[in-house]
Design an enzyme around this catalytic site. Sequence first.
Site, PDB file in Angstrom:
ATOM      1  N   ARG A 144       0.501  -2.773   2.409  1.00 36.22           N
ATOM      2  CA  ARG A 144       1.186  -3.508   1.325  1.00 36.22           C
ATOM      3  C   ARG A 144       2.659  -3.113   1.187  1.00 36.22           C
ATOM      4  O   ARG A 144       3.205  -3.083   0.081  1.00 36.22           O
ATOM      5  CB  ARG A 144       0.505  -3.307  -0.033  1.00 36.22           C
ATOM      6  N   SER A 214      -3.777  -8.258  -8.375  1.00 35.52           N
ATOM      7  CA  SER A 214      -4.036  -6.813  -8.465  1.00 35.52           C
ATOM      8  C   SER A 214      -2.825  -6.120  -9.058  1.00 35.52           C
ATOM      9  O   SER A 214      -1.716  -6.275  -8.551  1.00 35.52           O
ATOM     10  CB  SER A 214      -4.278  -6.239  -7.075  1.00 35.52           C
ATOM     11  N   GLU A 311       1.523  -2.334  -8.341  1.00 34.42           N
ATOM     12  CA  GLU A 311       1.812  -3.179  -7.183  1.00 34.42           C
ATOM     13  C   GLU A 311       2.908  -4.215  -7.451  1.00 34.42           C
ATOM     14  O   GLU A 311       3.825  -4.349  -6.647  1.00 34.42           O
ATOM     15  CB  GLU A 311       0.535  -3.853  -6.707  1.00 34.42           C
TER      16      GLU A 311
HETATM   17  P1  NAP Z   1     -12.414  -5.439  -2.721  1.00 34.38           P
HETATM   18  O1  NAP Z   1     -12.866  -6.416  -1.711  1.00 34.38           O
HETATM   19  O2  NAP Z   1     -13.275  -5.136  -3.916  1.00 34.38           O
HETATM   20  O3  NAP Z   1     -12.015  -4.102  -1.978  1.00 34.38           O
HETATM   21  C1  NAP Z   1     -11.564  -2.996  -2.750  1.00 34.38           C
HETATM   22  C2  NAP Z   1     -10.982  -1.985  -1.814  1.00 34.38           C
HETATM   23  O4  NAP Z   1     -11.934  -1.610  -0.833  1.00 34.38           O
HETATM   24  C3  NAP Z   1      -9.777  -2.469  -1.094  1.00 34.38           C
HETATM   25  O5  NAP Z   1      -8.910  -1.377  -0.973  1.00 34.38           O
HETATM   26  C4  NAP Z   1     -10.295  -2.828   0.280  1.00 34.38           C
HETATM   27  O6  NAP Z   1      -9.385  -2.596   1.286  1.00 34.38           O
HETATM   28  C5  NAP Z   1     -11.421  -1.852   0.453  1.00 34.38           C
HETATM   29  N1  NAP Z   1     -12.481  -2.389   1.305  1.00 34.38           N
HETATM   30  C6  NAP Z   1     -13.510  -3.180   0.934  1.00 34.38           C
HETATM   31  N2  NAP Z   1     -14.304  -3.451   1.999  1.00 34.38           N
HETATM   32  C7  NAP Z   1     -13.748  -2.825   3.066  1.00 34.38           C
HETATM   33  C8  NAP Z   1     -14.071  -2.741   4.426  1.00 34.38           C
HETATM   34  N3  NAP Z   1     -15.155  -3.357   4.934  1.00 34.38           N
HETATM   35  N4  NAP Z   1     -13.266  -2.031   5.249  1.00 34.38           N
HETATM   36  C9  NAP Z   1     -12.176  -1.400   4.760  1.00 34.38           C
HETATM   37  N5  NAP Z   1     -11.804  -1.446   3.483  1.00 34.38           N
HETATM   38  C10 NAP Z   1     -12.572  -2.142   2.623  1.00 34.38           C
HETATM   39  O7  NAP Z   1     -10.963  -5.845  -3.236  1.00 34.38           O
HETATM   40  P2  NAP Z   1     -10.463  -6.944  -4.260  1.00 34.38           P
HETATM   41  O8  NAP Z   1      -9.609  -6.241  -5.228  1.00 34.38           O
HETATM   42  O9  NAP Z   1     -11.555  -7.852  -4.731  1.00 34.38           O
HETATM   43  O10 NAP Z   1      -9.511  -7.799  -3.324  1.00 34.38           O
HETATM   44  C11 NAP Z   1     -10.041  -8.539  -2.246  1.00 34.38           C
HETATM   45  C12 NAP Z   1      -9.113  -8.440  -1.090  1.00 34.38           C
HETATM   46  O11 NAP Z   1      -7.852  -9.016  -1.449  1.00 34.38           O
HETATM   47  C13 NAP Z   1      -8.848  -7.003  -0.653  1.00 34.38           C
HETATM   48  O12 NAP Z   1      -8.775  -6.992   0.731  1.00 34.38           O
HETATM   49  C14 NAP Z   1      -7.519  -6.703  -1.298  1.00 34.38           C
HETATM   50  O13 NAP Z   1      -6.775  -5.739  -0.606  1.00 34.38           O
HETATM   51  C15 NAP Z   1      -6.851  -8.072  -1.218  1.00 34.38           C
HETATM   52  N6  NAP Z   1      -5.758  -8.238  -2.164  1.00 34.38           N
HETATM   53  C16 NAP Z   1      -4.501  -8.113  -1.661  1.00 34.38           C
HETATM   54  C17 NAP Z   1      -3.404  -8.245  -2.467  1.00 34.38           C
HETATM   55  C18 NAP Z   1      -2.041  -8.134  -1.870  1.00 34.38           C
HETATM   56  O14 NAP Z   1      -1.819  -8.374  -0.707  1.00 34.38           O
HETATM   57  N7  NAP Z   1      -1.090  -7.758  -2.633  1.00 34.38           N
HETATM   58  C19 NAP Z   1      -3.568  -8.490  -3.823  1.00 34.38           C
HETATM   59  C20 NAP Z   1      -4.870  -8.630  -4.304  1.00 34.38           C
HETATM   60  C21 NAP Z   1      -5.964  -8.470  -3.470  1.00 34.38           C
HETATM   61  P3  NAP Z   1      -8.119  -3.540   1.610  1.00 34.38           P
HETATM   62  O15 NAP Z   1      -7.239  -3.474   0.413  1.00 34.38           O
HETATM   63  O16 NAP Z   1      -7.515  -2.861   2.793  1.00 34.38           O
HETATM   64  O17 NAP Z   1      -8.665  -4.863   1.908  1.00 34.38           O
END
Ligand code: NAP
Length: 334
Positions: A144, A214, A311
Amino acid sequence: MALNCHAKKVVAVFKIQHLSSLPKSGFFILSGGSNVILPEQLDATVIMPRLMGMQVLEENQDTVIIEVGAGENWHDLVVSCTQKGWYGLENLVMIPGLVGAAPVQNIGAYGVSLQEVLVGVKAYRLSTAKHYYIKNAQCQFGYRSSIFKQAKELLITSVLLRLHKNSQKVCADYADLQPLLADKPISPLAVMQAVSNVRRQKLPNPDELPNCGSFFQNPLIDKKSFETLKQTHQAPHYVVDNNTVKVPAAWLIDRAGLKGGGVAPILTHKSHALVLTNHAPHLATQKNIKLSQDFIIKMVKDAFGIVLVREPVWVFEDGSCECLSQSVQEVCLP
Ligand code: NAP
């Protein structure tokens, strides 16, 4: 976050030729506005890049390289590419905002991040009126983060992406996607639909309940010190490399007892603790957000010894802004 903000002047840029008429200082570049927290008064010229268009630069039977204007809507681009059979963006569907903002925080979701498909970025430095082409390797991409978080005088004009045409190549590992993909042949289109459904279920629509996605970054924790935390808490975590694990910030906030909590009117969302929502649109100010943010950071630190890092971009009255990048931290239990 639907905060009222009065700006000195607002200029939308529709053509590259207009860049040279922009101010060389005292400006603030605003893309879609989905990831910024604005002050009530902005004493700067707000520049809104609205450079549109998409063109194919190179294509063969396996891949296509496209150049997309910074003003295009990110979600629409993902849908249109996936429907054309150009894959690689499908996991990034429904991320709000415009294409020009995507490289800034190296947007990522469900196991894919922009850096995997980005070839380069075209940008314009307002202070010197010079155009640049910045290759992927020069963008200093991290989790990020990128060079653009610090180089705020750079206005991104377009983004070059390399997409592939192999419908068997998908990233469908995330647990949230599994139930939605269980009975179907897995394809990029199916992944895109699954991600869309999960996001619709979990995330509040900013048009209905103002939020900026987020609010905290998922903390990166030194693996050794994480062992201390594991003795008392079964915290979920994902291995980043030999020395680092990533812990979901939503889990930490939830377990600190703050799901749906915070300092009113800025509260975490009931179905996703990582999303701060504004329950007093157009009345709440940056001050309210700071109160709630600091309270959540303190509660999580007291409970787990982990410091959450914001963030979204925090914008000050003079147009300067604060984009926080996190570094790997140790668990410091009191
Ligand atoms: P989530 O799916 O509940 O995941 C929470 C955390 O666990 C995140 O840090 C995610 O990593 C990690 N995670 C879950 N499954 C994983 C796997 N199989 N392998 C490695 N890491 C894993 O997250 P959420 O908040 O609902 O968001 C969904 C996705 O949208 C996530 O990937 C999140 O990063 C992304 N998101 C990105 C942004 C942005 O780009 N600013 C904003 C909002 C949400 P990762 O973060 O590496 O995926």
